[in-house]
Design an enzyme around this catalytic site. Structure first.
Site, PDB file in Angstrom:
ATOM      1  N   ASN A  13       0.629  -0.999   0.448  1.00 35.96           N
ATOM      2  CA  ASN A  13       0.186   0.109  -0.137  1.00 35.96           C
ATOM      3  C   ASN A  13       0.405   1.228   0.493  1.00 35.96           C
ATOM      4  O   ASN A  13       1.614   1.337   1.051  1.00 35.96           O
ATOM      5  CB  ASN A  13      -0.454  -0.084   0.777  1.00 35.96           C
ATOM      6  CG  ASN A  13      -1.979   1.210   1.170  1.00 35.96           C
ATOM      7  OD1 ASN A  13      -2.816   0.919   2.349  1.00 35.96           O
ATOM      8  ND2 ASN A  13      -2.328   1.628  -0.264  1.00 35.96           N
ATOM      9  N   GLN A  46      -2.722   7.097  -1.487  1.00 30.63           N
ATOM     10  CA  GLN A  46      -2.787   7.847  -0.765  1.00 30.63           C
ATOM     11  C   GLN A  46      -1.610   8.753  -0.383  1.00 30.63           C
ATOM     12  O   GLN A  46      -1.158   8.802  -0.729  1.00 30.63           O
ATOM     13  CB  GLN A  46      -3.197   7.548   1.097  1.00 30.63           C
ATOM     14  CG  GLN A  46      -4.471   6.613   1.241  1.00 30.63           C
ATOM     15  CD  GLN A  46      -4.453   5.371   0.513  1.00 30.63           C
ATOM     16  OE1 GLN A  46      -3.367   4.262   0.723  1.00 30.63           O
ATOM     17  NE2 GLN A  46      -5.522   4.535   0.283  1.00 30.63           N
ATOM     18  N   CYS A  75      -6.200   5.931   7.901  1.00 32.59           N
ATOM     19  CA  CYS A  75      -5.383   4.522   6.637  1.00 32.59           C
ATOM     20  C   CYS A  75      -4.309   4.034   7.926  1.00 32.59           C
ATOM     21  O   CYS A  75      -3.127   4.190   8.577  1.00 32.59           O
ATOM     22  CB  CYS A  75      -4.238   5.941   6.173  1.00 32.59           C
ATOM     23  SG  CYS A  75      -3.571   4.519   5.145  1.00 32.59           S
ATOM     24  N   ASN A  77      -2.158   1.489   7.279  1.00 35.32           N
ATOM     25  CA  ASN A  77      -0.853   1.371   6.523  1.00 35.32           C
ATOM     26  C   ASN A  77      -0.519   2.394   6.303  1.00 35.32           C
ATOM     27  O   ASN A  77       1.359   2.902   7.190  1.00 35.32           O
ATOM     28  CB  ASN A  77      -1.204   0.999   5.198  1.00 35.32           C
ATOM     29  CG  ASN A  77      -1.428  -1.188   5.094  1.00 35.32           C
ATOM     30  OD1 ASN A  77      -0.687  -1.913   6.246  1.00 35.32           O
ATOM     31  ND2 ASN A  77      -2.133  -1.680   4.420  1.00 35.32           N
ATOM     32  N   HIS A 149     -15.902  -0.111   6.275  1.00 34.19           N
ATOM     33  CA  HIS A 149     -15.874  -1.237   5.684  1.00 34.19           C
ATOM     34  C   HIS A 149     -17.480  -2.055   5.611  1.00 34.19           C
ATOM     35  O   HIS A 149     -18.114  -2.196   6.392  1.00 34.19           O
ATOM     36  CB  HIS A 149     -14.837  -1.547   6.418  1.00 34.19           C
ATOM     37  CG  HIS A 149     -13.204  -1.266   6.482  1.00 34.19           C
ATOM     38  ND1 HIS A 149     -12.486  -1.278   5.211  1.00 34.19           N
ATOM     39  CD2 HIS A 149     -13.391   0.089   7.333  1.00 34.19           C
ATOM     40  CE1 HIS A 149     -11.890  -1.011   5.638  1.00 34.19           C
ATOM     41  NE2 HIS A 149     -11.844  -0.304   6.579  1.00 34.19           N
ATOM     42  N   ASN A 180     -15.228   1.701   1.817  1.00 37.70           N
ATOM     43  CA  ASN A 180     -14.392   0.271   1.636  1.00 37.70           C
ATOM     44  C   ASN A 180     -15.359  -0.990   1.033  1.00 37.70           C
ATOM     45  O   ASN A 180     -15.625  -1.396   2.417  1.00 37.70           O
ATOM     46  CB  ASN A 180     -13.040   0.158   2.116  1.00 37.70           C
ATOM     47  CG  ASN A 180     -12.381   1.573   2.538  1.00 37.70           C
ATOM     48  OD1 ASN A 180     -12.012   2.124   1.748  1.00 37.70           O
ATOM     49  ND2 ASN A 180     -12.904   2.628   3.303  1.00 37.70           N
ATOM     50  N   GLU A 198     -10.527   0.411  -2.105  1.00 42.93           N
ATOM     51  CA  GLU A 198     -10.297   1.191  -1.069  1.00 42.93           C
ATOM     52  C   GLU A 198     -11.142   2.496  -2.318  1.00 42.93           C
ATOM     53  O   GLU A 198     -11.606   2.862  -3.013  1.00 42.93           O
ATOM     54  CB  GLU A 198      -9.255   1.864  -0.636  1.00 42.93           C
ATOM     55  CG  GLU A 198      -8.569   0.143   0.263  1.00 42.93           C
ATOM     56  CD  GLU A 198      -7.581   1.509   0.803  1.00 42.93           C
ATOM     57  OE1 GLU A 198      -7.136   1.898   1.537  1.00 42.93           O
ATOM     58  OE2 GLU A 198      -6.228   0.948   0.612  1.00 42.93           O
ATOM     59  N   ARG A 199     -12.197   2.914  -1.134  1.00 38.97           N
ATOM     60  CA  ARG A 199     -12.713   3.899  -2.155  1.00 38.97           C
ATOM     61  C   ARG A 199     -12.079   4.741  -2.147  1.00 38.97           C
ATOM     62  O   ARG A 199     -11.015   6.209  -1.777  1.00 38.97           O
ATOM     63  CB  ARG A 199     -14.010   4.887  -0.333  1.00 38.97           C
ATOM     64  CG  ARG A 199     -13.509   5.117   0.069  1.00 38.97           C
ATOM     65  CD  ARG A 199     -14.225   5.994   1.348  1.00 38.97           C
ATOM     66  NE  ARG A 199     -14.027   6.051   3.027  1.00 38.97           N
ATOM     67  CZ  ARG A 199     -14.149   6.719   3.651  1.00 38.97           C
ATOM     68  NH1 ARG A 199     -15.731   7.447   3.804  1.00 38.97           N
ATOM     69  NH2 ARG A 199     -13.342   7.384   4.429  1.00 38.97           N
ATOM     70  N   CYS A 207      -4.615  -3.268   3.053  1.00 36.99           N
ATOM     71  CA  CYS A 207      -5.531  -1.880   3.876  1.00 36.99           C
ATOM     72  C   CYS A 207      -5.491  -2.148   4.981  1.00 36.99           C
ATOM     73  O   CYS A 207      -6.459  -3.435   5.254  1.00 36.99           O
ATOM     74  CB  CYS A 207      -6.970  -1.666   2.994  1.00 36.99           C
ATOM     75  SG  CYS A 207      -7.279  -1.153   3.438  1.00 36.99           S
ATOM     76  N   GLY A 210      -8.512  -2.310   6.343  1.00 39.04           N
ATOM     77  CA  GLY A 210      -9.900  -3.130   5.998  1.00 39.04           C
ATOM     78  C   GLY A 210      -9.379  -4.377   6.456  1.00 39.04           C
ATOM     79  O   GLY A 210      -9.776  -5.469   6.699  1.00 39.04           O
TER      80      GLY A 210
END
Length: 264
Positions: A13, A46, A75, A77, A149, A180, A198-199, A207, A210
């Site tokens: 990611n 991101q 987020c 990660n 999610h 997500n 992911e949105r 994720c 996630g």
């Protein structure tokens, strides 16, 4: 304008990290999209912004923007990369820091083995729901771990319709702020395979939130026991949750890839 950046990744990611502790963050949505573009910019899932904290209880502020330029709440990660970044820049020498995010306070910690663990906070209660997507009824577990999610249990993540179905779940009317979409395959009671749409970013190699959401959903459903290894397409994360009102803990790698300057 010329902008200094650091490219980082956590289990594949990938992120562009910006140090805004000494200057105000003022990039437009179009500039963020250009920065994230893999052909005309640096390229990332991101963009992470490191800021000064707004409250005395925190060490840093943390903002997250998806590749489409939209701001999101959390987020996982990225939080691990955040810790490696602020340590590498000499912005702190604390092994554990408190970070303000739009999704709440988190406490990532740099571990002795070089990986980073993150207290992701308390998840919302997972709810079993049915969604009508493309004329089909899908069974999902919905919950929030700082961001929303919708997790599906599938027999095989390799053949799961992530690319075909993910965009429709992301923009489903049930989720006014988008969601997500996770696809979870149970390997055994302590191991899962996971893919996530992911949105605002599409399918990513991993994720963090996630992974946390999937483990919480699996434990709540009674098919998983903590801790759980989460096998993603980009690497392995470890997620622990004792259930109920307890916080979720995630551990995994975070790596600096390169630094540079871009003109926007």
């Amino acid at each position: 304008m010329k902008l200094a950046f650091t490219k980082m990744q956590g289990a594949g990611n990938d992120f562009v990290v910006l140090d805004c502790t000494q200057q105000k963050f003022d990039l437009s949505k179009q500039q963020l999209q250009r920065l994230a573009d893999r052909h005309f910019g640096v390229g990332c899932d991101q963009i992470l912004v490191v800021e000064r904290p707004r409250s005395a209880a925190a060490d840093f502020g943390y903002r997250i923007f998806n590749a489409d330029g939209g701001e999101v709440e959390q987020c996982g990660n990225g939080a691990r990369c955040f810790v490696k970044f602020v340590h590498g820049r000499g912005l702190t020498d604390k092994p554990e820091i408190r970070v303000e995010t739009p999704g709440g306070m988190i406490s990532p910690r740099l571990e002795a083995d070089g990986e980073v663990s993150v207290d992701m906070g308390k998840p919302s209660r997972p709810i079993a729901e049915k969604l009508n997507v493309g004329g089909r009824q899908l069974e999902v577990m919905t919950l929030s771990i700082g961001n929303p999610h919708a997790v599906q249990f599938v027999p095989d993540v390799a053949s799961a319709p992530v690319l075909a179905q993910g965009p429709s779940i992301e923009t489903h009317p049930r989720f006014p702020n988008r969601v997500n979409a996770g696809y979870l395959q149970v390997i055994d009671r302590h191991t899962i395979a996971l893919r996530v749409w992911e949105r605002g970013a599409g399918e990513t190699l991993a994720c963090g939130t996630g992974a946390c959401a999937a483990v919480v959903a699996g434990i709540a459903r009674g098919v998983l026991d903590s801790p759980v290894k989460v096998e993603t397409r980009g690497g392995t994360l470890t997620v622990a949750w004792a259930g109920g009102e307890n916080a979720v803990f995630m551990k995994g790698p975070a790596v600096s890839v390169f630094e540079g300057m871009i003109e926007l």
